[in-house]
Every structure is written in structure tokens, then in C-alpha cells.
Write an enzyme that holds these catalytic residues in place. Structure first.
Site, PDB file in Angstrom:
ATOM      1  N   GLU A  40       0.832  -1.211   0.000  1.00 36.24           N
ATOM      2  CA  GLU A  40       0.000   0.000   0.000  1.00 36.24           C
ATOM      3  C   GLU A  40       0.864   1.259   0.000  1.00 36.24           C
ATOM      4  O   GLU A  40       0.502   2.261  -0.604  1.00 36.24           O
ATOM      5  CB  GLU A  40      -0.954   0.017   1.211  1.00 36.24           C
ATOM      6  CG  GLU A  40      -2.041  -1.029   1.152  1.00 36.24           C
ATOM      7  CD  GLU A  40      -2.925  -0.932  -0.095  1.00 36.24           C
ATOM      8  OE1 GLU A  40      -3.136   0.192  -0.603  1.00 36.24           O
ATOM      9  OE2 GLU A  40      -3.386  -1.981  -0.584  1.00 36.24           O
ATOM     10  N   TYR A 138      -5.171   6.353   5.669  1.00 37.22           N
ATOM     11  CA  TYR A 138      -5.460   5.374   4.622  1.00 37.22           C
ATOM     12  C   TYR A 138      -4.680   4.070   4.861  1.00 37.22           C
ATOM     13  O   TYR A 138      -5.256   2.972   4.874  1.00 37.22           O
ATOM     14  CB  TYR A 138      -5.113   5.941   3.229  1.00 37.22           C
ATOM     15  CG  TYR A 138      -5.101   4.829   2.215  1.00 37.22           C
ATOM     16  CD1 TYR A 138      -6.305   4.272   1.784  1.00 37.22           C
ATOM     17  CD2 TYR A 138      -3.913   4.269   1.759  1.00 37.22           C
ATOM     18  CE1 TYR A 138      -6.329   3.200   0.918  1.00 37.22           C
ATOM     19  CE2 TYR A 138      -3.921   3.202   0.891  1.00 37.22           C
ATOM     20  CZ  TYR A 138      -5.137   2.678   0.466  1.00 37.22           C
ATOM     21  OH  TYR A 138      -5.146   1.603  -0.380  1.00 37.22           O
ATOM     22  N   ASP A 156      -9.310   6.114  -0.206  1.00 34.94           N
ATOM     23  CA  ASP A 156      -8.257   6.561  -1.124  1.00 34.94           C
ATOM     24  C   ASP A 156      -8.934   7.282  -2.297  1.00 34.94           C
ATOM     25  O   ASP A 156     -10.152   7.450  -2.320  1.00 34.94           O
ATOM     26  CB  ASP A 156      -7.381   5.388  -1.578  1.00 34.94           C
ATOM     27  CG  ASP A 156      -8.101   4.475  -2.566  1.00 34.94           C
ATOM     28  OD1 ASP A 156      -9.344   4.591  -2.701  1.00 34.94           O
ATOM     29  OD2 ASP A 156      -7.420   3.663  -3.210  1.00 34.94           O
TER      30      ASP A 156
END
Ligand code: SF4
Length: 370
Positions: A40, A138, A156
Site C-alpha cells: 500500500e 489510509y 483513497d
């Protein structure tokens, strides 16, 4: 989102999930939090196609947080070279060292660090994760949701685009705290469901492959029936580009009162509070309140009006809108009808404060003379 819509989303994802090195074949399997964190972080501002090879190389050299924490910064940078934004690599290394040191220092049961067969891994709460360098709301949500299967929200750019289109949100989360909170609330509703980890990941994938910035493929989208932008054929308008965001809004609020002291409430067809009863309101220039506005004649006949008065103005904020409104008190010489259309209600004046449960209406009502 309705459970049936979420079911369609899961079914779409099971059929269409791309094979990715950080995604196990079994979409229900909990993931390695370390792998989620690395993938990520790499995916922030970098395309999936680019990240794929970088991730494979990285995981071969640094398969876990301990190996990474022991590495030299120069070597970590070499494995990051080409992804840009080196602060991300520096923060990853800092965080790895913090996590490993916390693990060494802690006594069983380890506080905040999951001590799984003596293997060090990442903290399991949002608060602790967000305290680590480079881990924001996030990434923390992604780790908690995808790795630990916690019911945690993710927001996101893909989800922002989807929410903006589904709910016809004409503002961006970056515009204000209230705007950000509105988007996060939608994300939390998604997270507050069984298999939230799959809904979160499916939405990210949907945003990447179907609900794209330009020319979204609405015909192939599992959310089409729930999507306002698609239904109204206005996908190009959402999310708004920054230059189109309206900041100031001036309007007029109508407090229409019957001879038996009931206040008119309307549902739908208004600028704000589309899903609840509110006072009628419309955009208007400043101080343009002489006479009976045409908008009032949607609800009453002009010849029923016994008195019209501008009783003052108020300021208010809704999402990105800085609102200023004149309040027009219109009294009519007839009693409120007992039978009305479902989108109209007449509320006894003394019950109005309780009925109009939003501060926009309450500010308007507060200007009424007792
Ligand atoms: S229906 Fe179209 S605009 Fe709406 S979420 Fe799906 S792809 Fe996006």
C-alpha cells in the site's frame, strides 16, 4: 450501501479481481500485515503495473519487518530506486526499526504489538499505527482491514471518486473538515458490514478498473443501480474539479405560516437536506426579498398571503458551502390543509424546533418573533 448492492460488489470482485503478488488467491484469507503495509505504501502515487515487480524484489530481499529493520538505509533506497518519493522508503525503515525495538522491549502480553510465535509484526490499532512514521489514515485502514479483517474504513482516491458519483457529492474531502468527515462517514458505513475487508478492496479495484477518472464503464459496474451520477447521466460532473467548487452560497429561506400557526416543511427538491424535511429555500441575490417570491407559489397561492416580512439573515456552513440566507416570513390567511402530498407537511409552530432537526432550519426559525 444496501446489502444487495454490497453482494453484487463482492460477486463482481470475485470474478474480476486481478492477480497481484500481494493478493492471495483466496480473497477471504487474512493477509500478512507487513506485505499489506509495503504494497500500500508503494502504491501511493505509483501505478499497480509499476509496483508489481518492485514488490516482488522487495519481498525477496526483505521478507519481514525484522529483516528490513536490520538493513542499511542505502540498501533500502536501492530497492526503492525508481519509485520516487524517497521519504516513503525512509519512513518505512524508521517504522520497521520502531516496531522491532518495541517488540524487543515489551513484556508478554505485548501491548500494541501482535506477538505471534515470537514473530514481530505491526500494531493492531489505528491509533498506534497512525503514530508510526509514514502511516496515515489510509494505510492504517488498509492494514487493519485487509490484514487483520477489522471493520475499519479506507478512503483513497478511488473510493473518493466512487462515493462522489454514487451519492452525487459536489465537493472534495480536501475542501474542509466537514467535507472530509462526510466522505469518511460513507467509508465507515462500508466498513460496518460483514466482509468489510472485501468491500474495501473491491471498491479500490472498481475505482482502478471500472469507475475510472474518464469514461467510467457504468454498464459493467455492479453499483450502477445505486449510483446517482450514472442514473442522472452526470458522471463527468463528479467528483468536481477544484476550480468548479462553489464556496459561497446566498439564498432565501421561506418560513410559511398558516392561519392556525403551522409551518410548512418540504421533502426533496431543495439545495440542501435532500433526504429529509426542511424549510423551503432557494438561491437568490442578497437582499432580493421584496414581494412574494415565485418559489413560494409552488406551495401557496399569492392571494392567500396576508403578510410578508424579511425577518433577518443568518450564516451557516454545510460541507464546502459558506451560506448566508435571508429569512422570509410569509403568513397566509388560511388554515393548513389536512390532506397534503407526501413531500409536504404542516408542523405546529411550537413543535417546529423539534421537527426540523438541523441547525440550518433552527437558525431560520430562531428569527421568528414569539
Ligand atoms: S455506475 Fe458508473 S459512475 Fe457509478 S460507480 Fe459505477 S462506474 Fe462509477
Amino acid at each position: 450501501m444496501h446489502p444487495q448492492t454490497l453482494k453484487k460488489l463482492r460477486e463482481w470482485f470475485k470474478k474480476n479481481a486481478a492477480e497481484l503478488p500481494w493478493r492471495p488467491a483466496d480473497l477471504d484469507a487474512p493477509r500478512d500485515p507487513y506485505a499489506v503495509w509495503i504494497s500500500e505504501t508503494m502504491l501511493q502515487q505509483t501505478q499497480v503495473s509499476t509496483v508489481r515487480d518492485y514488490f516482488i524484489r522487495w519481498m525477496k530481499r526483505f521478507p519481514d519487518v525484522e529483516t528490513l529493520a536490520a538493513a542499511e538505509e542505502s540498501e533500502v533506497f536501492r530497492y526503492w530506486q525508481g519509485l520516487g518519493y524517497y521519504s516513503r522508503a525512509r519512513n518505512i525503515l524508521k517504522t520497521a526499526r520502531i516496531v522491532v525495538n518495541s517488540h524487543k522491549d515489551c513484556l508478554a502480553p505485548c501491548k500494541g504489538v501482535r506477538n505471534d510465535e515470537s514473530k514481530t509484526t505491526l500494531p493492531t490499532t489505528r491509533k498506534e499505527l497512525e503514530a508510526l512514521p509514514g502511516i496515515g489514515a489510509y494505510t492504517a485502514g488498509a492494514i487493519l482491514s485487509l490484514a487483520y479483517h477489522e471493520r475499519e474504513a479506507i478512503l483513497d482516491g478511488n473510493l473518493v471518486r466512487i462515493f462522489s458519483r454514487i451519492y452525487a457529492l459536489d465537493f472534495l474531502p480536501s475542501e474542509s473538515k466537514v467535507a472530509a468527515e462526510t466522505y469518511w462517514n460513507y467509508a465507515r458505513k462500508i466498513a460496518d458490514s460483514p466482509k468489510a475487508y472485501m468491500h474495501n478492496e473491491a471498491l479500490m479495484e472498481l475505482g482502478r478498473t471500472v469507475c475510472k477518472v474518464k469514461n467510467p464503464d457504468c454498464a459493467g459496474c455492479p453499483l450502477q443501480s445505486a449510483c446517482r451520477a450514472a442514473t442522472e447521466n452526470r458522471t463527468a460532473e463528479y467528483p468536481p474539479s477544484k476550480k468548479h467548487i462553489q464556496k459561497d452560497w446566498h439564498g432565501t429561506v421561506l418560513v410559511i405560516e398558516s392561519a392556525d400557526h403551522k409551518i410548512l416543511a418540504v421533502h426533496g427538491g431543495q439545495k440542501f437536506f435532500k433526504n429529509q424535511f426542511t424549510l423551503p429555500h432557494f438561491e437568490s441575490p442578497r437582499n432580493a426579498t421584496a414581494g412574494i417570491p415565485a418559489q413560494a407559489e409552488v406551495y401557496i397561492n399569492a392571494d392567500q398571503v396576508s403578510h410578508v416580512q424579511n425577518i433577518g439573515k443568518f450564516r451557516h456552513g454545510i460541507t464546502v458551502h459558506k451560506i448566508e440566507c435571508d429569512v422570509l416570513h410569509i403568513q397566509i390567511n388560511k388554515k393548513a390543509p389536512t390532506k397534503t402530498a407526501p413531500e409536504i407537511r404542516w408542523i405546529q409552530r411550537e413543535l417546529a424546533q423539534e421537527f426540523f432537526a438541523n441547525s440550518f432550519c433552527l437558525k431560520a426559525l430562531a428569527l421568528l418573533k414569539p
